[in-house]
Motif scaffolding. Structure first.
Motif, PDB file in Angstrom:
ATOM      1  N   PRO A  99      -2.594 -10.642   7.066  1.00  0.00           N
ATOM      2  CA  PRO A  99      -3.290  -9.398   7.383  1.00  0.00           C
ATOM      3  C   PRO A  99      -2.842  -8.801   8.717  1.00  0.00           C
ATOM      4  O   PRO A  99      -2.791  -7.583   8.874  1.00  0.00           O
ATOM      5  CB  PRO A  99      -4.771  -9.781   7.427  1.00  0.00           C
ATOM      6  CG  PRO A  99      -4.867 -11.207   7.124  1.00  0.00           C
ATOM      7  CD  PRO A  99      -3.512 -11.758   6.891  1.00  0.00           C
ATOM      8  N   TRP A 100      -2.497  -9.649   9.670  1.00  0.00           N
ATOM      9  CA  TRP A 100      -2.035  -9.171  10.969  1.00  0.00           C
ATOM     10  C   TRP A 100      -0.695  -8.437  10.830  1.00  0.00           C
ATOM     11  O   TRP A 100      -0.493  -7.380  11.425  1.00  0.00           O
ATOM     12  CB  TRP A 100      -1.918 -10.344  11.953  1.00  0.00           C
ATOM     13  CG  TRP A 100      -1.547  -9.915  13.327  1.00  0.00           C
ATOM     14  CD1 TRP A 100      -2.391  -9.446  14.291  1.00  0.00           C
ATOM     15  CD2 TRP A 100      -0.235  -9.880  13.879  1.00  0.00           C
ATOM     16  NE1 TRP A 100      -1.672  -9.124  15.430  1.00  0.00           N
ATOM     17  CE2 TRP A 100      -0.342  -9.392  15.190  1.00  0.00           C
ATOM     18  CE3 TRP A 100       1.019 -10.216  13.408  1.00  0.00           C
ATOM     19  CZ2 TRP A 100       0.753  -9.235  16.024  1.00  0.00           C
ATOM     20  CZ3 TRP A 100       2.117 -10.063  14.234  1.00  0.00           C
ATOM     21  CH2 TRP A 100       1.974  -9.571  15.530  1.00  0.00           C
ATOM     22  N   VAL A 101       0.221  -8.997  10.019  1.00  0.00           N
ATOM     23  CA  VAL A 101       1.520  -8.355   9.788  1.00  0.00           C
ATOM     24  C   VAL A 101       1.321  -6.983   9.140  1.00  0.00           C
ATOM     25  O   VAL A 101       1.942  -5.990   9.546  1.00  0.00           O
ATOM     26  CB  VAL A 101       2.436  -9.253   8.919  1.00  0.00           C
ATOM     27  CG1 VAL A 101       3.640  -8.495   8.404  1.00  0.00           C
ATOM     28  CG2 VAL A 101       2.873 -10.476   9.704  1.00  0.00           C
ATOM     29  N   LEU A 130      -2.254  -3.357   0.355  1.00  0.00           N
ATOM     30  CA  LEU A 130      -1.017  -3.916   0.903  1.00  0.00           C
ATOM     31  C   LEU A 130      -1.206  -5.386   1.283  1.00  0.00           C
ATOM     32  O   LEU A 130      -0.341  -6.230   1.012  1.00  0.00           O
ATOM     33  CB  LEU A 130      -0.554  -3.111   2.114  1.00  0.00           C
ATOM     34  CG  LEU A 130       0.018  -1.739   1.811  1.00  0.00           C
ATOM     35  CD1 LEU A 130       0.197  -0.940   3.102  1.00  0.00           C
ATOM     36  CD2 LEU A 130       1.330  -1.856   1.068  1.00  0.00           C
ATOM     37  N   TYR A 131      -2.331  -5.685   1.896  1.00  0.00           N
ATOM     38  CA  TYR A 131      -2.630  -7.076   2.255  1.00  0.00           C
ATOM     39  C   TYR A 131      -2.709  -7.945   1.003  1.00  0.00           C
ATOM     40  O   TYR A 131      -2.171  -9.061   0.973  1.00  0.00           O
ATOM     41  CB  TYR A 131      -3.935  -7.158   3.050  1.00  0.00           C
ATOM     42  CG  TYR A 131      -4.629  -8.464   2.869  1.00  0.00           C
ATOM     43  CD1 TYR A 131      -4.143  -9.617   3.475  1.00  0.00           C
ATOM     44  CD2 TYR A 131      -5.731  -8.578   2.033  1.00  0.00           C
ATOM     45  CE1 TYR A 131      -4.754 -10.836   3.272  1.00  0.00           C
ATOM     46  CE2 TYR A 131      -6.341  -9.791   1.826  1.00  0.00           C
ATOM     47  CZ  TYR A 131      -5.849 -10.920   2.441  1.00  0.00           C
ATOM     48  OH  TYR A 131      -6.445 -12.124   2.220  1.00  0.00           O
ATOM     49  N   ALA A 132      -3.395  -7.474  -0.036  1.00  0.00           N
ATOM     50  CA  ALA A 132      -3.555  -8.272  -1.260  1.00  0.00           C
ATOM     51  C   ALA A 132      -2.206  -8.562  -1.910  1.00  0.00           C
ATOM     52  O   ALA A 132      -1.976  -9.675  -2.400  1.00  0.00           O
ATOM     53  CB  ALA A 132      -4.496  -7.565  -2.234  1.00  0.00           C
ATOM     54  N   PRO A 159      -3.956 -12.409 -10.895  1.00  0.00           N
ATOM     55  CA  PRO A 159      -5.366 -12.685 -10.582  1.00  0.00           C
ATOM     56  C   PRO A 159      -5.604 -12.910  -9.088  1.00  0.00           C
ATOM     57  O   PRO A 159      -6.664 -12.565  -8.583  1.00  0.00           O
ATOM     58  CB  PRO A 159      -5.696 -13.951 -11.379  1.00  0.00           C
ATOM     59  CG  PRO A 159      -4.467 -14.345 -12.091  1.00  0.00           C
ATOM     60  CD  PRO A 159      -3.409 -13.347 -11.858  1.00  0.00           C
ATOM     61  N   MET A 160      -4.605 -13.450  -8.380  1.00  0.00           N
ATOM     62  CA  MET A 160      -4.781 -13.617  -6.937  1.00  0.00           C
ATOM     63  C   MET A 160      -4.819 -12.253  -6.247  1.00  0.00           C
ATOM     64  O   MET A 160      -5.649 -12.023  -5.363  1.00  0.00           O
ATOM     65  CB  MET A 160      -3.676 -14.487  -6.340  1.00  0.00           C
ATOM     66  CG  MET A 160      -3.885 -14.760  -4.865  1.00  0.00           C
ATOM     67  SD  MET A 160      -2.748 -15.972  -4.191  1.00  0.00           S
ATOM     68  CE  MET A 160      -3.688 -17.462  -4.478  1.00  0.00           C
TER      69      MET A 160
END
Length: 190
Positions: A99-101, A130-132, A159-160
């Protein structure tokens, strides 16, 4: 640049609190959404993803480091397996710094303010999506390459992704409504 003992204590507290919240919501997710588990470690609704986003957006590095520490705690049994410690380290880094990136990348393009001023629902949704993607792909690569546990990365990544996106949205909107409710209550009191 010198760091004061107070600043170091503050960072240590934020890191520990982040780790505690991440582990706690991981356990809560197991209780609430076990029926939605696609495979071990892959859920269709994953609340800790929301806390990853929240902790990193609000706390930055201390939030990311707390998530890394929480991941080490959750995966401690793998540390003694051959190549397990590498997988745990990489999973922790992907969990905490993913998430930081994404946050830094969006800031560099002007899509997100570093201090979260004027953050819109659209920008937050873009961040979550984008994070997912980043999280699902990196975790599936680690599972496939290092753990090789009946991994089907091109099936398990979906699913992830959905679980991370839904979990993040549930947590973020719950926090939004909680803060609005608390603000309304504080205005009602004399």
């Amino acid at each position: 640049m010198k760091h004061s003992p107070g600043l170091l204590a503050e960072w240590a507290l934020m890191i520990l609190l982040s780790a505690f919240l991440f582990v706690g919501f991981f356990r809560l997710n197991d209780l609430l959404f076990m029926a939605f588990e696609h495979a071990k470690g892959i859920n269709w609704i994953f609340l800790p993803a929301g806390f990853r986003v929240l902790l990193v957006l609000v706390l930055g590095w201390p939030g990311a480091l707390g998530i890394v520490g929480g991941t080490f705690w959750l995966d401690q049994e793998r540390l003694l397996e051959p190549s397990g410690w590498i997988a745990v380290c990489l999973t922790g880094l992907a969990s905490g710094f993913g998430p930081w990136v994404i946050k830094r990348w969006m800031e560099s393009r002007g899509w997100l303010d570093a201090h979260l001023r004027d953050i819109s629902a659209q920008r937050l949704l873009n961040f979550v999506l984008l994070y997912a993607v980043f999280n699902a792909v990196s975790h599936q690569f680690i599972r496939w390459y290092l753990l090789q546990i009946d991994s089907k990365p091109w099936l398990d990544v979906w699913p992830m992704f959905v679980g991370d996106a839904l979990g993040a949205l549930v947590v973020l909107y719950s926090m939004k409504y909680l803060l609005a409710w608390l603000g309304a209550r504080s205005k009602q009191q004399p």
